[in-house]
Design an enzyme around this catalytic site. Structure first.
Site, mmCIF file in Angstrom:
data_model
loop_
_atom_site.group_PDB
_atom_site.id
_atom_site.type_symbol
_atom_site.label_atom_id
_atom_site.label_comp_id
_atom_site.label_asym_id
_atom_site.label_seq_id
_atom_site.Cartn_x
_atom_site.Cartn_y
_atom_site.Cartn_z
ATOM 1 N N GLY A 82 -40.833 -12.046 -76.206
ATOM 2 C CA GLY A 82 -40.245 -11.408 -75.951
ATOM 3 C C GLY A 82 -39.409 -10.851 -77.086
ATOM 4 N N GLY A 98 -24.021 -4.846 -77.081
ATOM 5 C CA GLY A 98 -24.496 -5.304 -76.045
ATOM 6 C C GLY A 98 -25.460 -4.451 -75.682
ATOM 7 N N ALA A 155 -31.761 -16.474 -72.821
ATOM 8 C CA ALA A 155 -32.928 -17.282 -72.595
ATOM 9 C C ALA A 155 -33.366 -18.573 -71.843
ATOM 10 C CB ALA A 155 -33.853 -17.147 -74.164
ATOM 11 N N HIS A 209 -22.419 -43.678 -82.805
ATOM 12 C CA HIS A 209 -21.242 -44.233 -83.837
ATOM 13 C C HIS A 209 -22.383 -43.982 -84.994
ATOM 14 C CE1 HIS A 209 -17.328 -44.670 -85.935
ATOM 15 N NE2 HIS A 209 -18.229 -45.314 -86.753
HETATM 16 P P1 FAD Z 1 -37.271 -10.594 -72.815
HETATM 17 O O1 FAD Z 1 -37.252 -11.202 -74.189
HETATM 18 O O2 FAD Z 1 -36.900 -8.853 -73.631
HETATM 19 O O3 FAD Z 1 -38.747 -9.978 -72.523
HETATM 20 C C1 FAD Z 1 -38.714 -8.892 -71.833
HETATM 21 C C2 FAD Z 1 -40.891 -8.969 -72.689
HETATM 22 O O4 FAD Z 1 -41.460 -7.953 -71.389
HETATM 23 C C3 FAD Z 1 -40.498 -8.308 -73.675
HETATM 24 O O5 FAD Z 1 -41.930 -8.604 -74.748
HETATM 25 C C4 FAD Z 1 -41.587 -6.638 -73.469
HETATM 26 O O6 FAD Z 1 -42.378 -6.191 -74.501
HETATM 27 C C5 FAD Z 1 -41.514 -6.813 -72.435
HETATM 28 N N1 FAD Z 1 -42.212 -5.118 -71.356
HETATM 29 C C6 FAD Z 1 -41.582 -4.663 -70.709
HETATM 30 N N2 FAD Z 1 -41.260 -3.284 -70.040
HETATM 31 C C7 FAD Z 1 -42.558 -3.749 -69.987
HETATM 32 C C8 FAD Z 1 -43.868 -3.228 -69.280
HETATM 33 N N3 FAD Z 1 -43.223 -2.015 -68.704
HETATM 34 N N4 FAD Z 1 -44.844 -3.781 -68.995
HETATM 35 C C9 FAD Z 1 -45.762 -4.520 -70.226
HETATM 36 N N5 FAD Z 1 -44.523 -5.750 -70.846
HETATM 37 C C10 FAD Z 1 -43.364 -5.248 -70.701
HETATM 38 N N6 FAD Z 1 -30.503 -16.041 -76.210
HETATM 39 C C11 FAD Z 1 -30.023 -17.065 -76.585
HETATM 40 O O7 FAD Z 1 -30.410 -18.078 -75.051
HETATM 41 N N7 FAD Z 1 -29.266 -17.744 -77.473
HETATM 42 C C12 FAD Z 1 -29.639 -16.903 -78.298
HETATM 43 O O8 FAD Z 1 -29.329 -18.182 -79.128
HETATM 44 C C13 FAD Z 1 -30.282 -15.747 -78.503
HETATM 45 N N8 FAD Z 1 -29.823 -14.904 -79.871
HETATM 46 C C14 FAD Z 1 -30.444 -13.271 -79.193
HETATM 47 C C15 FAD Z 1 -29.686 -12.627 -80.683
HETATM 48 C C16 FAD Z 1 -30.524 -11.516 -80.793
HETATM 49 C C17 FAD Z 1 -30.769 -10.420 -81.877
HETATM 50 C C18 FAD Z 1 -30.766 -10.421 -79.655
HETATM 51 C C19 FAD Z 1 -30.697 -9.667 -79.488
HETATM 52 C C20 FAD Z 1 -31.086 -11.848 -77.893
HETATM 53 C C21 FAD Z 1 -30.805 -13.127 -78.226
HETATM 54 N N9 FAD Z 1 -30.840 -13.711 -76.669
HETATM 55 C C22 FAD Z 1 -30.314 -15.180 -77.297
HETATM 56 C C23 FAD Z 1 -30.443 -13.477 -75.758
HETATM 57 C C24 FAD Z 1 -32.184 -13.382 -75.072
HETATM 58 O O9 FAD Z 1 -33.066 -13.008 -75.924
HETATM 59 C C25 FAD Z 1 -32.742 -12.794 -73.969
HETATM 60 O O10 FAD Z 1 -31.774 -13.348 -73.169
HETATM 61 C C26 FAD Z 1 -34.030 -13.302 -73.859
HETATM 62 O O11 FAD Z 1 -35.237 -13.213 -74.549
HETATM 63 C C27 FAD Z 1 -34.287 -12.761 -71.931
HETATM 64 O O12 FAD Z 1 -35.592 -12.630 -71.643
HETATM 65 P P2 FAD Z 1 -36.575 -11.905 -70.852
HETATM 66 O O13 FAD Z 1 -37.799 -12.740 -70.648
HETATM 67 O O14 FAD Z 1 -35.511 -11.797 -70.187
HETATM 68 O O15 FAD Z 1 -36.636 -10.528 -71.508
HETATM 69 P P1 NAI Z 2 -20.915 -7.930 -76.479
HETATM 70 O O1 NAI Z 2 -21.652 -7.724 -75.092
HETATM 71 O O2 NAI Z 2 -21.812 -9.815 -76.968
HETATM 72 O O3 NAI Z 2 -20.261 -8.214 -77.859
HETATM 73 C C1 NAI Z 2 -20.522 -6.356 -77.961
HETATM 74 C C2 NAI Z 2 -19.195 -6.120 -78.086
HETATM 75 O O4 NAI Z 2 -18.614 -5.150 -78.525
HETATM 76 C C3 NAI Z 2 -18.080 -6.495 -76.849
HETATM 77 O O5 NAI Z 2 -17.295 -7.517 -77.109
HETATM 78 C C4 NAI Z 2 -17.393 -4.982 -76.658
HETATM 79 O O6 NAI Z 2 -15.853 -4.974 -76.442
HETATM 80 C C5 NAI Z 2 -17.276 -4.378 -78.348
HETATM 81 N N1 NAI Z 2 -17.423 -2.841 -78.726
HETATM 82 C C6 NAI Z 2 -18.406 -2.087 -76.828
HETATM 83 N N2 NAI Z 2 -17.949 -0.912 -77.909
HETATM 84 C C7 NAI Z 2 -17.683 -0.494 -78.350
HETATM 85 C C8 NAI Z 2 -16.539 0.710 -79.098
HETATM 86 N N3 NAI Z 2 -16.855 1.540 -79.132
HETATM 87 N N4 NAI Z 2 -16.220 0.036 -80.885
HETATM 88 C C9 NAI Z 2 -15.935 -0.974 -80.896
HETATM 89 N N5 NAI Z 2 -16.530 -2.287 -79.825
HETATM 90 C C10 NAI Z 2 -17.148 -2.231 -79.224
HETATM 91 O O7 NAI Z 2 -23.055 -7.147 -76.731
HETATM 92 P P2 NAI Z 2 -24.023 -8.620 -77.122
HETATM 93 O O8 NAI Z 2 -23.077 -8.453 -78.892
HETATM 94 O O9 NAI Z 2 -24.432 -6.803 -78.190
HETATM 95 O O10 NAI Z 2 -24.449 -9.099 -77.527
HETATM 96 C C11 NAI Z 2 -25.306 -8.595 -76.250
HETATM 97 C C12 NAI Z 2 -26.344 -9.932 -75.806
HETATM 98 O O11 NAI Z 2 -27.150 -10.312 -76.286
HETATM 99 C C13 NAI Z 2 -24.827 -11.522 -75.249
HETATM 100 O O12 NAI Z 2 -24.410 -10.654 -74.414
HETATM 101 C C14 NAI Z 2 -26.110 -12.193 -75.404
HETATM 102 O O13 NAI Z 2 -26.727 -12.573 -73.837
HETATM 103 C C15 NAI Z 2 -27.582 -11.208 -75.729
HETATM 104 N N6 NAI Z 2 -26.814 -13.372 -77.450
HETATM 105 C C16 NAI Z 2 -27.159 -14.285 -77.519
HETATM 106 C C17 NAI Z 2 -26.839 -14.684 -78.224
HETATM 107 C C18 NAI Z 2 -26.621 -16.331 -78.222
HETATM 108 O O14 NAI Z 2 -26.706 -17.062 -77.117
HETATM 109 N N7 NAI Z 2 -26.252 -16.843 -78.841
HETATM 110 C C19 NAI Z 2 -26.815 -14.558 -79.255
HETATM 111 C C20 NAI Z 2 -27.240 -12.829 -79.596
HETATM 112 C C21 NAI Z 2 -26.868 -12.018 -78.332
#
Ligand code: FAD
Ligand code: NAI
Length: 454
Positions: free
Chosen positions: A39, A268, A316, A441
């Site tokens: 995913g 977001g 995740a 430590h």
């Molecule tokens: P997803 O990982 O989105 O998986 C959903 C899957 O469903 C996809 O593979 C998609 O292709 C499939 N799917 C959708 N619709 C269908 C369909 N109709 N039929 C078949 N398959 C389908 N979270 C953390 O905890 N730590 C992090 O460091 C972190 N870093 C992130 C960095 C980025 C840049 C982003 C974008 C997200 C990050 N996240 C992080 C968030 C994390 O990736 C998600 O919370 C997590 O992947 C959610 O898992 P999920 O299984 O719900 O969905």
């Molecule tokens: P986010 O919700 O963390 O941040 C979005 C930011 O954009 C907010 O601070 C909001 O105030 C701002 N914003 C919204 N509209 C705006 C506008 N028009 N102009 C200026 N600022 C604006 O969302 P983000 O960073 O896209 O991440 C999405 C999700 O992915 C997270 O909520 C998290 O669940 C997951 N994620 C988790 C990571 C981790 O665990 N380390 C790393 C990356 C993603």
């Protein structure tokens, strides 16, 4: 028609873990994935971003190591190779998930699944020409970047001027100047990478504070660290338009235009609840996300929704735990989902990690708390490895029963330390009991021990 016990729709962390656990529990499982197993997390989220961030950290260490008695000449970062390394890591992990599914006897189906409805025998899911019938259905379709109706944004994405995190993690060249819309987790992690590689980065954030879930003081320390690296911030500024050269935003003084070579939109993510046939079962959706109870069950008995698709906590590790809870319900094992103690980590440099209440959230709940705040410099290892760091560790202590209700940290290794804090909170042990724990430590986690004696 292929009959099975459990159909899992979506092969991300929520889906593949649910499939693995259900198969392990003796169920026949079909896992449907339309793109790649793993995913968002493995292919374009958690893992790729951490691979990039690690390369940038190595680069920065190599450049700035003279203070530690190490000099390296002609240190450079080859962005293309960074991306290749990231791709190798992703490939290995995705293959690993596939192997795990095979080892557990999960039937992995490649294709887009669509929920057709329900018969007396179970739930019907269509994948191209094949029909699957499952007694139980677990929805785990994840999320995609939110693209609001800001004028010019869609066009910018279409013509490549604007990236989402997906494109940013695969881009093979570096822009000279980057505007990041959104100072949340993605914006900060990606800005950290680009800034460390020498890109001129400006973050435009609508709120007066960066790093969404992070505690206020810790967010301000993070801000200071970014500013030291030359990242510029426009806080309290809302982006209102994407133009051909940059973005327009509102601040207190009026409207301004900021120019750049590229824009990253990180404002977001939204749950994938459209075009998967939820209406055919009458599944309740609230603000675009599927509603679930504490067993991860939807309003339709036998249908569960885990991970980002329920929009609760889009992480995740939350998806993993929700998957376990859903499968346990299917297997008849008593379990329920709790959201109070989910740790968060922002993998910036320095790292931010936290769990539980902040001073603000505790006050809002009327809790009586005190804060034990200790500088990371109390740790000999931290000082030896960072020297001029400004990391800190804050314990939020309930003064009524002398237990910890929150821990928030910024500094190296905090991502690895935070689970210990989570256990301390969960154990409900008093500070007096916790003071008896022996910490290795020298470690950075010793700051937690210092804080326990404050
Ligand atoms: P997803 O990982 O989105 O998986 C959903 C899957 O469903 C996809 O593979 C998609 O292709 C499939 N799917 C959708 N619709 C269908 C369909 N109709 N039929 C078949 N398959 C389908 N979270 C953390 O905890 N730590 C992090 O460091 C972190 N870093 C992130 C960095 C980025 C840049 C982003 C974008 C997200 C990050 N996240 C992080 C968030 C994390 O990736 C998600 O919370 C997590 O992947 C959610 O898992 P999920 O299984 O719900 O969905
Ligand atoms: P986010 O919700 O963390 O941040 C979005 C930011 O954009 C907010 O601070 C909001 O105030 C701002 N914003 C919204 N509209 C705006 C506008 N028009 N102009 C200026 N600022 C604006 O969302 P983000 O960073 O896209 O991440 C999405 C999700 O992915 C997270 O909520 C998290 O669940 C997951 N994620 C988790 C990571 C981790 O665990 N380390 C790393 C990356 C993603």
């Amino acid at each position: 028609m292929i009959k099975t016990d459990v159909i899992v729709l979506g092969g991300g962390p929520g889906g593949y873990l649910a499939a693995e656990r259900a198969a392990h529990g003796g169920k026949e499982v079909v896992l449907i994935e339309k793109r790649a197993l793993g995913g968002t997390c493995l292919n374009e989220g958690c893992i790729p971003s951490k691979a990039l961030l690690n390369s940038a950290k190595l680069y920065e260490h190599a450049k700035d190591s003279a203070n530690f008695g190490v000099t390296a000449e002609n240190v450079r970062i080859a962005h293309k190779q960074v991306i290749q390394h990231k791709d190798r890591v992703v490939h290995m992990l995705v293959a690993g998930v596939g192997a795990k599914m095979k080892a557990n006897g999960v039937n992995v189906v490649t294709g887009s699944g669509y929920v057709e409805g329900k018969t007396e025998e179970g739930f019907v899911v269509q994948v191209e020409d094949e029909t699957y019938l499952g007694e139980k259905l677990i929805l785990a379709c994840g999320s995609v970047p939110a693209i609001p109706g800001i004028p010019g944004l869609k066009e910018g994405i279409e013509n490549g001027f604007v990236m989402t995190s997906k494109e940013a993690l695969s881009r093979t060249n570096l822009p000279e100047k980057l505007i990041v819309i959104g100072g949340g987790v993605i914006g900060l992690e990606m800005a950290s990478y680009f800034a460390m590689t020498g890109v001129n980065v400006t973050i435009i954030e609508m709120l007066d504070k960066i790093a969404g879930p992070a505690e206020r003081e810790i967010a301000s320390i993070l801000l200071r660290n970014y500013k030291r690296r030359g990242v510029k911030f426009r806080l309290g500024c809302k982006v209102t338009e994407v133009t051909e050269q940059g973005v327009r935003y509102e601040d207190k003084g009026g409207e301004r235009l900021e120019q750049a070579d590229a824009v990253l939109c990180a404002i977001g993510r939204r749950a994938c609840t459209e075009n998967i046939g939820l209406e055919n079962l009458g599944i309740s959706v609230n603000r675009g996300a599927i509603e679930t109870d504490e067993h991860m069950q939807t309003n339709i008995p036998g249908v569960y929704a885990v991970g980002d698709i329920n929009g609760k906590v889009m992480l995740a590790h939350t998806a993993y735990r929700e998957a376990e809870v859903a499968v346990n319900d299917i297997l008849g094992i008593e379990d329920s989902m709790e959201y109070e103690q989910i740790p968060y980590v922002i993998y910036t440099n320095p790292e931010v990690a936290g769990v539980g209440e902040t001073e603000e959230s505790a006050a809002a709940k009327g809790m009586n708390v005190r804060v034990a705040n200790v500088s990371m410099n109390y740790s000999g290892r931290y000082l030896a490895e960072v020297e001029r760091g400004d990391g800190t560790c804050k314990l939020i202590i309930n003064t009524d029963d002398n237990t910890i209700v929150g821990v928030h940290m910024i500094g190296s290794y905090t991502s690895e330390i935070i689970y210990g804090a989570e256990m301390m909170i969960g154990s409900k042990k008093t500070i007096t009991d916790l003071q008896k724990l022996i910490f290795p430590h020298p470690t950075v986690c010793e700051v937690v021990r210092e804080a326990l004696f404050m």
